[in-house]
Design a protein around this motif. Structure first.
Motif, PDB file in Angstrom:
ATOM      1  N   GLU A 112      -0.825  -3.244  -2.947  1.00 53.45           N
ATOM      2  CA  GLU A 112      -1.390  -4.258  -2.049  1.00 53.45           C
ATOM      3  C   GLU A 112      -0.438  -5.443  -1.841  1.00 53.45           C
ATOM      4  O   GLU A 112      -0.264  -5.923  -0.720  1.00 53.45           O
TER       5      GLU A 112
ATOM      6  N   PHE B 225       1.412   1.823   8.207  1.00 51.39           N
ATOM      7  CA  PHE B 225       1.477   2.524   6.920  1.00 51.39           C
ATOM      8  C   PHE B 225       0.754   3.872   7.024  1.00 51.39           C
ATOM      9  O   PHE B 225      -0.435   3.983   6.715  1.00 51.39           O
TER      10      PHE B 225
ATOM     11  N   ARG C  72       2.429  -4.528   0.463  1.00 53.55           N
ATOM     12  CA  ARG C  72       1.990  -4.424   1.856  1.00 53.55           C
ATOM     13  C   ARG C  72       1.812  -5.813   2.479  1.00 53.55           C
ATOM     14  O   ARG C  72       2.264  -6.061   3.605  1.00 53.55           O
ATOM     15  N   LYS C  73       1.151  -6.705   1.727  1.00 54.28           N
ATOM     16  CA  LYS C  73       0.914  -8.053   2.255  1.00 54.28           C
ATOM     17  C   LYS C  73       2.235  -8.771   2.519  1.00 54.28           C
ATOM     18  O   LYS C  73       2.392  -9.466   3.537  1.00 54.28           O
TER      19      LYS C  73
ATOM     20  N   ASP D  74       4.748   3.181   2.134  1.00 53.42           N
ATOM     21  CA  ASP D  74       3.971   2.676   1.005  1.00 53.42           C
ATOM     22  C   ASP D  74       2.589   3.317   0.962  1.00 53.42           C
ATOM     23  O   ASP D  74       2.016   3.662   1.998  1.00 53.42           O
TER      24      ASP D  74
ATOM     25  N   PHE E  20       6.296   2.103   7.395  1.00 54.43           N
ATOM     26  CA  PHE E  20       6.637   2.189   5.969  1.00 54.43           C
ATOM     27  C   PHE E  20       5.935   3.379   5.305  1.00 54.43           C
ATOM     28  O   PHE E  20       4.887   3.825   5.768  1.00 54.43           O
TER      29      PHE E  20
ATOM     30  N   TRP F   3      -1.186   5.112   3.768  1.00 57.08           N
ATOM     31  CA  TRP F   3      -1.925   4.095   3.029  1.00 57.08           C
ATOM     32  C   TRP F   3      -3.249   4.613   2.475  1.00 57.08           C
ATOM     33  O   TRP F   3      -4.055   5.192   3.184  1.00 57.08           O
TER      34      TRP F   3
ATOM     35  N   ARG G  55       5.134  -7.419   3.275  1.00 54.74           N
ATOM     36  CA  ARG G  55       5.749  -6.842   4.470  1.00 54.74           C
ATOM     37  C   ARG G  55       5.048  -7.353   5.736  1.00 54.74           C
ATOM     38  O   ARG G  55       5.705  -7.742   6.711  1.00 54.74           O
ATOM     39  N   GLU G  56       3.729  -7.330   5.710  1.00 54.64           N
ATOM     40  CA  GLU G  56       2.972  -7.763   6.881  1.00 54.64           C
ATOM     41  C   GLU G  56       3.236  -9.235   7.200  1.00 54.64           C
ATOM     42  O   GLU G  56       3.418  -9.604   8.368  1.00 54.64           O
TER      43      GLU G  56
ATOM     44  N   GLU H 147       4.644   5.854  -7.322  1.00 59.10           N
ATOM     45  CA  GLU H 147       4.389   4.684  -6.480  1.00 59.10           C
ATOM     46  C   GLU H 147       4.541   3.361  -7.224  1.00 59.10           C
ATOM     47  O   GLU H 147       4.763   2.318  -6.610  1.00 59.10           O
TER      48      GLU H 147
ATOM     49  N   ALA I 184       3.293  -4.110  11.170  1.00 56.17           N
ATOM     50  CA  ALA I 184       3.600  -3.099  10.155  1.00 56.17           C
ATOM     51  C   ALA I 184       2.612  -1.945  10.240  1.00 56.17           C
ATOM     52  O   ALA I 184       1.420  -2.144  10.489  1.00 56.17           O
TER      53      ALA I 184
END
Length: 234
Positions: free
Chosen positions: A106, A125, A109-110, A102, A100, A128, A112-113, A182, A123
């Protein structure tokens, strides 16, 4: 052998820079690009770019493209169901990682994970926690070219839609706007750069205003709407 990975491609600048860095590090075998598409209008979710330009991008990048079609306004349950089905099929082809672009959200991300963990995919990043001012300048210094396809009127007015991102664009951004957008302030379409075999040609069409209902607050039952300006590319 390098682990196989799917790359989550939005068509914009963060995806392009993350893909560039991934290819440069050469730790993964990228099997294909994965992009979420509005099934009804055949446009990239949030970015508003038509599938025909997305397909030209993928051809210039020399990657297979997987289009994940979503309903007009999917619920979280619908989105999760479609994503799980898509990623399970992708995993069956030997893919173990999902990449990703991103940078610092946060919660995203969480999410997606957690979603990928249930399927058994990890995942990744590449951008990041990188400084977004540094990232946008690195993007430009590398020779990438990108145009703003959508702006959130909460942060930016109509005049920013359809602009090519350059130093003047960065200088014109209000202080409360992230230089990489973002927080969802703006979205882009990247049409040239070091990972493209050739530029993706397009013409700038009309700029259209679209509104979307805000979810009602748990505290205040107040209606409202999000206002976006989309620059159509043809």
């Amino acid at each position: 052998m390098k682990p196989k990975a799917i790359f989550n491609w939005s068509s914009g600048k963060d995806s392009a820079l993350a893909l560039y860095k991934t290819l440069k590090e050469d730790k993964f075998e990228i099997t294909s690009l994965l992009t979420s598409i509005n099934k009804e209008f055949q446009r990239i979710s949030m970015h508003g770019v038509h599938v025909s330009l997305l397909e030209k991008q993928a051809a210039s990048l020399d990657f297979k493209l997987i289009k994940m079609e979503l309903p007009q306004e999917p619920s979280m349950e619908e989105y999760s169901e479609i994503m799980n089905k898509t990623m399970t099929e992708i995993k069956s082809q030997g893919v173990t990682h999902s990449i990703f672009g991103d940078i610092f959200l946060e919660d995203l991300r969480k999410y997606r994970e957690d979603q990928l963990k249930t399927i058994g995919i990890e995942a990744v990043f590449p951008l990041w926690k990188k400084n977004t001012s540094d990232l946008i300048r690195e993007f430009l210094d590398l020779g990438f070219k990108t145009i703003v396809t959508c702006v959130n009127e909460t942060y930016l007015d109509k005049s920013f839609a359809g602009r090519i991102i350059d130093e003047n664009f960065i200088k014109d951004l209000p202080k409360n706007v992230d230089p990489c957008g973002e927080n969802g302030e703006f979205h882009t379409f990247t049409f040239d750069g070091p990972i493209f075999k050739n530029p993706v040609h397009f013409k700038i069409g009309e700029i259209v205003k679209k509104t979307y209902p805000k979810p009602k607050s748990d505290v205040l039952d107040v209606d409202g709407e999000y206002v976006f300006w989309f620059c159509d590319l043809i």
